[in-house]
Structures are given as C-alpha cells and as structure tokens.
Enzyme design. Structure first.
Site, PDB file in Angstrom:
ATOM      1  N   GLU A   3       0.841  -1.203   0.000  1.00 56.10           N
ATOM      2  CA  GLU A   3       0.000   0.000   0.000  1.00 56.10           C
ATOM      3  C   GLU A   3       0.877   1.255   0.000  1.00 56.10           C
ATOM      4  OE1 GLU A   3      -4.173  -0.956   2.002  1.00 56.10           O
ATOM      5  OE2 GLU A   3      -2.554  -0.951   3.478  1.00 56.10           O
ATOM      6  N   CYS A  49      -6.902   7.442   1.148  1.00 62.40           N
ATOM      7  CA  CYS A  49      -6.370   7.966   2.410  1.00 62.40           C
ATOM      8  C   CYS A  49      -5.000   8.619   2.220  1.00 62.40           C
ATOM      9  CB  CYS A  49      -6.243   6.851   3.443  1.00 62.40           C
ATOM     10  SG  CYS A  49      -7.805   6.349   4.191  1.00 62.40           S
ATOM     11  N   CYS A 108     -11.166   2.497   5.954  1.00 66.87           N
ATOM     12  CA  CYS A 108     -10.551   3.759   6.363  1.00 66.87           C
ATOM     13  C   CYS A 108     -10.838   4.890   5.386  1.00 66.87           C
ATOM     14  CB  CYS A 108      -9.050   3.570   6.530  1.00 66.87           C
ATOM     15  SG  CYS A 108      -8.244   2.777   5.122  1.00 66.87           S
TER      16      CYS A 108
END
Length: 613
Positions: free
Chosen positions: A301, A319, A385
């Site tokens: 990620e 995010c 998230c």
C-alpha cells in the site's frame, strides 16, 4: 532536539469555522456529505458491529468482537466528520445520535484510561505487545474526534475520554519508561491537536518522544517480523531527523511527516526541518502521480522505487491523497511557500475527490489512472478507512482556503466563500471571495477591514500551473510579480475595495519525465487544477488503449451545467479520417455512469520529444 537555523514563516491556521463556503463547486458537495455520506458511514459502522463493539466492551451488550483490530478508528473518524458538519449547521437529531455513541465509547474505557475494544474483548493479555496492532493509531483518531466534537458542541465528554487515554499513554511511555514505535503513525499529530485544545504541554512532548523513538531498533511485532515489510514499511528504519527518502506504507508516511511538521510548529525547534524538505522533494519529484496520487503498489500500500508509476495497477489509496493534503497544508504554514498549497489543491480536485461518488455513498479505496472497465466504487470495505477519512476531510476544506500571517492574510485556495480573518497583530478583516473556479480563472475578492485605511498585506497564490495572469484593484491594473508563489498586495485597505485576479487557464499538454517507463510516449491533459481522463461512456467508438491523440491539435472547451454535477469537458478531433472526436472529463468524475474503460495517459501520435512536468 538540537537547533538549526532556518527561516520559518509560522503562518497561522485559520479554523474552517471562520470560513463560510458559498462556492458553486464545493457547496453542493458539502450538502451531499452532510445529508448522505455521514449517514452512510454511521449506518455502515452500526451494521458491521463497529459501534456495538463499544457496548460489548462496556458490558452493556453480549456478543463477540466484530471486525479488525483497528475498527474503532472508523467510528472516531465519522464522529469527527459529523462534528465538522455540525459546525457548519447544527442538527439536534444528529447530535443526539452522536451523544449516544459517545456514551458507549466512554463506557468502554477501562479504569486506567486504556481504550481499544479489540484488546478489551479479544486479547487483553496481549496489550502493548505488537506495535503493529494500531493501539495508538486508534487513540489518535479518538483524540481528533474529541477535539472536533468539543469545538462543535462545547461538550467535554469525549474530550475527557481522550485526555484520560492520553494520560494513560503518558504514564506508560516516555523518557525512562517503556519504548514504543507505533506501527501506524497518526498519534503524533493527534497529540499535538489535543495539546492545542487543552494547553497541556505533556501531550505535544509525548508526540515528540514518540517521533524520537523511531529508527532506533525499538520496533516489535508483525511488521518487523515480515521480511517483505521490515521497519521501512512503517518508517522505523532510520531516525526521523535523518530521513532522506519516502518509504513503505504511503498513509503512514504522510501522517508521520504531518506529525513532524506539527512538532516543529509547537516546539519552535527546527531539528526536523531539513528532513521534511528532503523527503518532500523526494516524494513530489519522483514518486507522485499527475493526479497527486501516491503509493503505486498493492503489496505494501505504498512506495517501491523512484519513478515507479504504473497506471492500471496504481494503488493510490484515497487515504494517502488525503494525508498528502494534511502534510502539505502543514508545510505551507511552516514555510510560507505556495508550492505546498499547490499540492493541497491537486488533492482537493483530483487525488482525494476521486475517492467518492457524486452521490456521496460509494467509494474508491484504490485510484488507478487507467481501467479496462472492471474497477468501481463500492458501498463499503472490510477495511473502510477511506470512506471515513473522506467524511472528515471534505467538510473541513474551509481551513485550507485562507491563512493568517504576522501582518496580513493569505488566499491559498480559490473557493467562493466569506471569511472573518485576523492578522498576527490582531487586525481584523473580512474577505468575500467570488469565483467559478476551477472552471474559470477569474477570482473577485472584496475586502472589508474592521478599521478603515488599515495597512494589511494580502497575498494571493499564483498556482504552479498558471503561466499568465492579470491583477487589478478597483478596476486599475496592478503590477506584481510572484515571490515564493505569491502575489503580495500591501496598502491601506478601504472597506469595499475589490481585488480582481484573472488566471489564464489554457489546456495544458502534460508529459512525464523519461524515467517514468509507464508513460513514455504518452500525454495527459490538464486545465487549471483539473486533470482529465477519457471514459468509454463518451468515447464508445474506441477501445481501451487502442487510440492516440496529437498534442498539436486544438482542444474545444465547453461547460455542461447538468453533466455529472456540472463540469467542463475537453474535446479533440480524432486521428483517423471521419472519426468521431475524443472527449475528456475530469478524472474525479469517472465511474459515475455506466461501466467502461478509463485512461488518463494517452498514447501520443507522432511523438518525438519528452518533457518534464
């Protein structure tokens, strides 16, 4: 920390509660957040057991823990976002619902202040044994939510919970106590925010201590045990002041850098400044997509190696784009350079905004720059998230529009609004901003100083994409050249004076650096802050990556008020005889219609040269 001499601006953050958004582009989106996205996220947190976990941990409800060990954080982020909407417009029904959730959170807190429902219910004997398990990450989001809810309502219940939790951390960790290198940074910036709300200096000092723990061999747990991850995954490979390159998980890195910038601001110590500047250059110049997306790899990620920027497999977590805005806003406050506000703008209109549907109830976790038609927003994720980060980021955009300086104000983002501002010397001024940005480069600013003939500096950001502009006051042209990306106007302002800034907004052909293998021989189109893409819905005669465009062709620009919430399209002629033209829409708006391919980078016809962007 040792002190190195650096010239810092230390500009003042303007709370978004001082800014009323009246913008044609942003105001409808804020309404969607308030009416749809907050409700969607609250309902999903209830349906997935995230909220009931607190009731179970408190002994108010029977049942097993549900979900991942970081699920508490989603509830906190929704509360924070909902608090921001309450600041914009009070809603007694929503406030009552949040109060009930907060009561469950308070009930779940253990007597010593500890709060993490996963460990309370599922693994109490494993508290503080694995630094990857997000214990302080969860707590950081609680602190941010608590500060927001206190500022929105004046209610201290959640703030008291956050203070007890921070005091618990402070009792366990710090000089002469236990070591800790949090696997997912966030606590550092949250402790600074808690300090700013409570004026308890031990909170920012704990943030400083946590930063200083990194890169010194204290990390333990899953991250450090995985050979394919290792300490670089969570930026624990070198002391933070020695950071030179961005590594590892993208969101964690951005939160770390934001926390470092916060500590510089509150401590007055410059020890992290050079590291922040180094890593900013490395991130932006070698590891950032044209959309502002960062982190190309699904495997971590995050980051891999310089110039690794694939399109179809791009990860670009939503995010990460939001965290990039957080960090760059703080860098702008520290250094007073418009290049940081340019990045905030890039994320606002591209990298972050693409993460949410126009309807406000479907989301991207991953934001590729090309798709064959099989990548779509969804209602929710097992790890969710991104929706809960969007719900707290977008309602607070007012804080990015203006900044205060010692003797004036700064206009960083061109968003229709009314703002009550104050300089560092206490002079008050109201600014009314009228614009059709990002579709039009005309910005009209009406200034109303509290005291007539008030000497105030007003700085206007000249966006990095803009190559030509005109500036006038009261209809008379004014000569001003940019310094650090700003056009400064200093005079004794009279109430009602009008500043007119006109930014040229031609279509720009973007070429990447030659080192970016994925985009060699390709071009992208950008107009103003908006990055464009081709979507199959508008180009049904084409197949994925089976076409090319010429950079020398003229581009037809037209605004469609009813298309996808209102937007400006770009149209270029096809390369084949009698072929229909090619249409481009803003990248943020893709995948809001029927499924089909999407591309940002298009093969260039007759390509014979490459340029940097």
């Amino acid at each position: 920390m040792t002190t190195t001499k650096h010239v810092l601006k230390q500009w003042q953050n303007v709370p978004f509660t001082s800014v009323e958004i009246q913008d044609n582009f942003w105001r409808p989106r804020l309404e969607v957040i308030k009416k749809t996205t907050v409700r969607t996220c609250l309902d999903q947190c209830e349906a997935t057991g995230r909220i009931s976990n607190f009731s179970k941990a408190a002994g108010l409800l029977e049942g097993e823990y549900e979900g991942m060990y970081y699920n508490d954080s989603d509830v906190y982020k929704v509360i924070e976002g909902a608090a921001y909407t309450l600041m914009l417009e009070r809603d007694p029904e929503l406030e009552s619902e949040l109060d009930a959730i907060i009561d469950k959170i308070r009930a779940a807190q253990e007597p010593d202040g500890y709060l993490s429902t996963y460990f309370t219910m599922k693994a109490p004997e494993q508290k503080w044994t694995d630094m990857e398990k997000h214990e302080m990450y969860n707590g950081g989001h609680l602190m941010e939510a608590a500060v927001a809810y206190y500022e929105a309502t004046g209610k201290r219940v959640l703030l008291d919970v956050a203070c007890r939790l921070a005091d618990h951390y402070d009792s366990l960790f710090g000089p002469g106590k236990r070591h800790w290198a949090e696997g997912h940074e966030e606590i550092e910036l949250a402790l600074v925010k808690l300090y700013q709300a409570t004026k308890q200096e031990r909170y920012w000092k704990l943030a400083l201590w946590l930063l200083e723990e990194r890169g010194k061999g204290h990390g333990k747990g899953e991250i450090w045990d995985k050979p394919e991850w290792g300490p670089a995954y969570c930026q624990d490979d070198v002391p933070v002041r020695d950071i030179e390159k961005v590594t590892g998980h993208a969101v964690r890195a951005m939160y770390l850098f934001a926390g470092m910038a916060d500590v510089v601001r509150v401590s007055g110590d410059h020890a992290y400044v050079e590291a922040l500047q180094r890593v900013w250059s490395h991130t932006v110049e070698r590891n950032m997509y044209v959309t502002g997306g960062i982190g190309p790899s699904v495997h971590n990620e995050g980051f891999t190696h310089d110039y690794d920027l694939p399109n179809e497999s791009a990860y670009c977590e939503t995010c990460a784009a939001i965290a990039m805005a957080f960090w760059n806003h703080r860098m702008n406050l520290l250094f007073g350079d418009a290049k940081y506000a340019d990045i905030v703008e890039m994320e606002l209109y591209n990298g972050a905004l693409s993460g949410i549907s126009l309807s406000g109830d479907r989301f991207f976790y991953v934001n590729p720059l090309a798709s064959k038609g099989d990548h779509h927003r969804v209602e929710w994720f097992h790890t969710s998230c991104c929706p809960t980060n969007l719900v707290r980021f977008l309602p607070s955009i007012g804080q990015y529009v203006y900044t205060g300086t010692h003797d004036g104000i700064v206009i960083n983002q061109y968003i229709g609004s009314r703002a009550d501002l104050k300089t560092g010397t206490g002079k008050k001024i109201t600014v009314k901003q009228k614009t059709n940005y990002p579709w039009d480069g005309k910005i009209e600013l009406t200034v109303e100083p509290e005291e007539s003939e008030s000497d105030i500096s007003i700085q206007l950001r000249l966006p990095g994409w803009c190559k030509g502009y005109r500036l006038s006051i009261g209809g008379e042209l004014v000569f001003a050249l940019p310094e650090n990306g700003y056009l400064e106007l200093r005079r004794n302002w009279k109430s009602g004076e009008v500043i007119l800034l006109e930014l040229d907004m031609p279509v720009e052909v973007v070429r990447t650096r030659a080192e970016v293998e994925a985009d060699r021989g390709r071009i992208a189109l950008r107009r103003g802050p908006i990055v464009y893409c081709m979507e199959q819905q508008d180009n049904s005669h084409l197949s994925y990556d089976g076409f090319a465009i010429s950079a020398s062709r003229g581009v037809y620009v037209k605004h469609f008020p009813e298309l996808l919430g209102g937007l400006t399209t770009l149209t270029v002629s096809g390369e084949q005889p009698n072929e229909p033209p090619y249409t481009f829409i803003p990248y943020y708006a893709w995948d809001n219609r029927d499924p089909g391919f999407m591309q940002v980078w298009i093969v260039e016809a007759d390509n014979n040269q490459l340029y940097d962007f």
